[in-house]
Enzyme design. Structure first.
Site, PDB file in Angstrom:
ATOM      1  N   THR A 197      43.604  45.772  55.245  1.00 27.03           N
ATOM      2  CA  THR A 197      44.320  46.965  54.788  1.00 27.03           C
ATOM      3  C   THR A 197      45.758  46.955  55.280  1.00 27.03           C
ATOM      4  O   THR A 197      46.688  47.268  54.537  1.00 27.03           O
ATOM      5  CB  THR A 197      43.612  48.238  55.286  1.00 27.03           C
ATOM      6  OG1 THR A 197      42.282  48.270  54.766  1.00 27.03           O
ATOM      7  CG2 THR A 197      44.349  49.493  54.845  1.00 27.03           C
ATOM      8  N   ASP A 213      31.756  37.673  58.618  1.00 23.32           N
ATOM      9  CA  ASP A 213      30.759  37.974  59.644  1.00 23.32           C
ATOM     10  C   ASP A 213      29.678  38.940  59.150  1.00 23.32           C
ATOM     11  O   ASP A 213      28.482  38.738  59.377  1.00 23.32           O
ATOM     12  CB  ASP A 213      31.429  38.588  60.875  1.00 23.32           C
ATOM     13  CG  ASP A 213      32.425  37.652  61.537  1.00 23.32           C
ATOM     14  OD1 ASP A 213      32.721  36.599  60.956  1.00 23.32           O
ATOM     15  OD2 ASP A 213      32.902  37.980  62.628  1.00 23.32           O
ATOM     16  N   ARG A 226      45.183  39.140  37.963  1.00 21.98           N
ATOM     17  CA  ARG A 226      45.575  38.179  38.980  1.00 21.98           C
ATOM     18  C   ARG A 226      45.029  36.774  38.743  1.00 21.98           C
ATOM     19  O   ARG A 226      45.690  35.781  39.045  1.00 21.98           O
ATOM     20  CB  ARG A 226      45.161  38.693  40.359  1.00 21.98           C
ATOM     21  CG  ARG A 226      46.126  39.753  40.874  1.00 21.98           C
ATOM     22  CD  ARG A 226      45.702  40.362  42.172  1.00 21.98           C
ATOM     23  NE  ARG A 226      46.788  41.162  42.735  1.00 21.98           N
ATOM     24  CZ  ARG A 226      46.637  42.046  43.694  1.00 21.98           C
ATOM     25  NH1 ARG A 226      45.448  42.251  44.211  1.00 21.98           N
ATOM     26  NH2 ARG A 226      47.664  42.722  44.150  1.00 21.98           N
ATOM     27  N   HIS A 229      41.422  37.801  47.934  1.00 17.55           N
ATOM     28  CA  HIS A 229      40.311  38.754  47.991  1.00 17.55           C
ATOM     29  C   HIS A 229      39.040  38.021  47.593  1.00 17.55           C
ATOM     30  O   HIS A 229      39.069  37.117  46.758  1.00 17.55           O
ATOM     31  CB  HIS A 229      40.569  39.902  47.009  1.00 17.55           C
ATOM     32  CG  HIS A 229      39.633  41.063  47.150  1.00 17.55           C
ATOM     33  ND1 HIS A 229      39.913  42.163  47.915  1.00 17.55           N
ATOM     34  CD2 HIS A 229      38.407  41.297  46.614  1.00 17.55           C
ATOM     35  CE1 HIS A 229      38.922  43.033  47.835  1.00 17.55           C
ATOM     36  NE2 HIS A 229      37.985  42.520  47.068  1.00 17.55           N
ATOM     37  N   GLU A 284      35.376  45.204  51.381  1.00 19.58           N
ATOM     38  CA  GLU A 284      35.302  43.837  50.875  1.00 19.58           C
ATOM     39  C   GLU A 284      34.052  43.094  51.323  1.00 19.58           C
ATOM     40  O   GLU A 284      33.735  42.036  50.781  1.00 19.58           O
ATOM     41  CB  GLU A 284      36.556  43.072  51.319  1.00 19.58           C
ATOM     42  CG  GLU A 284      36.852  41.839  50.501  1.00 19.58           C
ATOM     43  CD  GLU A 284      38.180  41.198  50.863  1.00 19.58           C
ATOM     44  OE1 GLU A 284      38.401  40.040  50.446  1.00 19.58           O
ATOM     45  OE2 GLU A 284      39.002  41.843  51.559  1.00 19.58           O
TER      46      GLU A 284
END
Length: 628
Positions: A175, A408, A458, A565, A594
């Site tokens: 962020t 993780d 994108r 991303h 995410e």
């Protein structure tokens, strides 16, 4: 113990901060200044020396990113003084800022007649803890980015006790590295913005869409088409927007076909919650103290529409919810890496984590665990393992992610039976140093020619850019001030001085700076400006056209392909509950941001990430807090 080790080494070098009378003079006492190259420019330090020690270090000036560099700019000077050593560790996630301080201090040491190499050889031994500590809270949140902070603040707002663990030394995650703007449909702000060139034509094209091609989004499209017809019959000088338009654009932006022929689409139930709730999320953040620009909307690259809400002070998106958590009795633990979700009778009941000094934490969650640890953009091996979209994805591809975004939470979730969705879809980005609005620049290749509609999604921008040997974004001084992250002219000047972007007084001079044909670039810029005059881009069909590229000085920013991303992750339902491989809710476990999958499918629209993270983070925190 660690200070004693440093002291013995200093004695061996003839330097002793505790007994200067016994030590030979190591420095010419005085105050010295020097600079080191940071991430956004030079970091200037002032160092005070006695004849035997570094007495103090002060950061005089810098342009590093607030929140990212703060810990490094505080900790590195403190440790240099404490250990009288230039062998201190850099701060994870702020390596450039840390190294800038070390380089600047080293330059001051040289000025003072000290031995830089000797100080670099002063080893620092840090003790490792073998302690295990038990902790307890109603809601335990893993990750201190937008999703985790929203979850923690929302849970605290429901009266729950909160412990939030963050792997890095600072909050923010991805962020804090974003453009901060979040897409949200807010009619009261939409009405203040004028419709821009090409937007009416875009809406007219939507009327030609066939609902039969939109699957479970067919009803949404029919509603949208009715809204557009009503808009076109009225005042089209005012911007149009609606929740349904946001949903359809997110659907179209995310529907993709993988290398294996699989077609993936965003999930309607998740998209509806996301798009309907984004506006309320902005208002909720305002209630926590985040001030937004409630007059002007922005268009983050790849966003497809004018609906980005930007904060007046970017740092508030991190600081405000963090302050709210702590003001309501919550704890935020830094440099604490969660590595296991604790399960009991099929329910998530807490986490196990390790702190930087080796201390083991066993944190029990009385009500729920919220996983908000981010994606896997900084784990290229994981990206290559799951990739189902990009041919020949390099195994060493860099990312523009925060250093702690290594998957993780996905790994922990998979270990306890959580279902993973969309893991093969990774968003690359032709990375620009400056985050400009997409209608205000052009992309050119090594021949000085445009090669793509800059307003494209994108993945289309990336595919086109990957086909070029070299590529740049070209913009002028007006465009440079219309950024998505409130970049100051002082920062822009530093980017030029440090060679991160290029600047010249004419287009031809700019072309020579970056090694492309001046005549070709001038022709391309003039042609693009003519498209703005006519309102029609006859070359690539770019419909949203902004300011002309005509006001000197002019800038060039080289595009570098990076992982931006990752769309895949833990499957969740509209309540942000994590779903198991058996299709059942895993009690007590929530996820947001995410680390989740299914919302963006194969491609994420620019500006949707923060809206998703904060919206589902808020939902996850509230629902976890309300569990019995």
């Amino acid at each position: 113990m660690k200070k004693l080790v440093a002291l013995f080494l200093l004695l061996a070098l003839g330097v002793c901060t505790l007994c200067p009378a016994l030590a030979q003079a190591a420095y010419t006492a005085g105050t010295y200044t020097a600079q080191g190259q940071g991430h956004n420019g030079m970091v200037e330090v002032e160092v005070v020396f006695s004849d035997s020690a570094i007495e103090s270090i002060r950061i005089v000036n810098h342009n590093e990113t607030p929140g990212v560099s703060d810990v490094a700019l505080e900790r590195v000077p403190e440790e240099i003084v404490a250990y009288q050593s230039l062998a201190v560790d850099t701060v994870a996630g702020a390596t450039y800022s840390s190294q800038a301080v070390l380089d600047a201090v080293a330059a001051c040491v040289e000025q003072a007649g000290g031995d830089v190499e000797a100080l670099k050889a002063v080893a620092i031994e840090k003790s490792v803890s073998t302690e295990t500590v038990a902790m307890e809270a109603d809601v335990v949140v893993v990750g201190g980015g937008g999703a985790g902070l929203a979850a923690g603040a929302a849970a605290a707002g429901k009266g729950a006790s909160v412990i939030l663990v963050e792997k890095m030394a600072q909050l923010g995650g991805n962020t804090i590295l974003s453009g901060y703007a979040m897409n949200a449909v807010m009619p009261e702000i939409t009405a203040k913005n004028a419709s821009r060139t090409g937007q009416v034509e875009t809406l007219q094209e939507v009327l030609e869409y066939n609902p039969e091609d939109f699957g479970e989004f067919a009803e949404t499209l029919v509603t949208l088409q009715g809204q557009i017809e009503e808009y076109l019959a009225g005042d089209t000088s005012v911007l149009f927007d609606s929740v349904e338009w946001h949903m359809i654009q997110t659907y179209l932006g995310g529907k993709r076909t993988g290398l294996d022929g699989e077609v993936v689409e965003p999930k309607l139930e998740l998209i509806r919650v996301f798009c309907e709730g984004a506006g309320d999320t902005v208002r909720w953040l305002e209630s926590l103290g985040v001030a937004f620009d409630n007059e002007n909307l922005t268009t983050p690259p790849g966003s497809m529409w004018l609906r980005g809400h930007a904060p007046l002070d970017n740092a508030q998106e991190i600081s405000a919810p963090a302050a709210y958590i702590e003001a309501n009795g919550g704890q935020i633990l830094y440099e604490t890496r969660a590595y296991e979700i604790m399960m009991e009778d099929g329910r998530a009941v807490g986490i196990k984590a390790e702190q930087a000094d080796g201390t083991q934490l066993v944190i029990t969650a009385n009500k729920g665990v919220v996983m908000a640890s981010g994606g896997y953009g900084e784990n290229p091996e994981m990206a290559v393992e799951y990739n189902n979209y990009w041919p020949d994805l390099p195994s060493d591809i860099p990312s523009d992610n925060a250093k702690g975004i290594t998957g993780d939470g996905i790994i922990m979730g998979k270990a306890i039976g959580a279902n993973l969705v969309g893991m093969g879809y990774i968003q690359l980005v032709p990375k620009q140093t400056m985050r400009l609005q997409a209608e205000n620049y052009i992309f050119v290749n090594g021949e000085g020619r445009r090669y793509v509609n800059e307003y494209s999604e994108r993945d289309e921008l990336c595919a086109a850019t990957l086909a070029q040997e070299v590529a740049y974004s070209i913009f002028d001084s007006v465009s440079a001030t219309i950024t998505n992250d409130n970049m100051s002219m002082e920062t822009i000047d530093n980017l030029v001085k440090t060679g991160q972007i290029y600047r010249a007084d004419t287009i031809e001079e700019l072309a020579e700076l970056i090694g492309i044909d001046p005549t070709a670039l001038k022709e391309e810029v003039d042609q693009y400006n003519s498209f703005i005059d006519s309102g029609v881009d006859t070359e690539f069909g770019k419909k949203q056209l902004g300011v002309k590229i005509e006001q000197a000085p002019f800038y060039a920013d080289q595009l570098v392909m990076k992982i931006h991303h990752t769309m895949g992750g833990l499957e969740i339902n509209p309540e942000a509950e994590v779903i198991s491989v058996d299709g059942e809710v895993i009690p007590g476990l929530y996820a947001a941001g995410e680390v989740t999958g299914g919302i963006h499918a194969g491609n994420r629209l620019g500006g949707n990430a923060l809206a998703d993270a904060f919206t589902f983070g808020r939902i996850a925190g509230e629902n976890a807090a309300e569990q019995e």
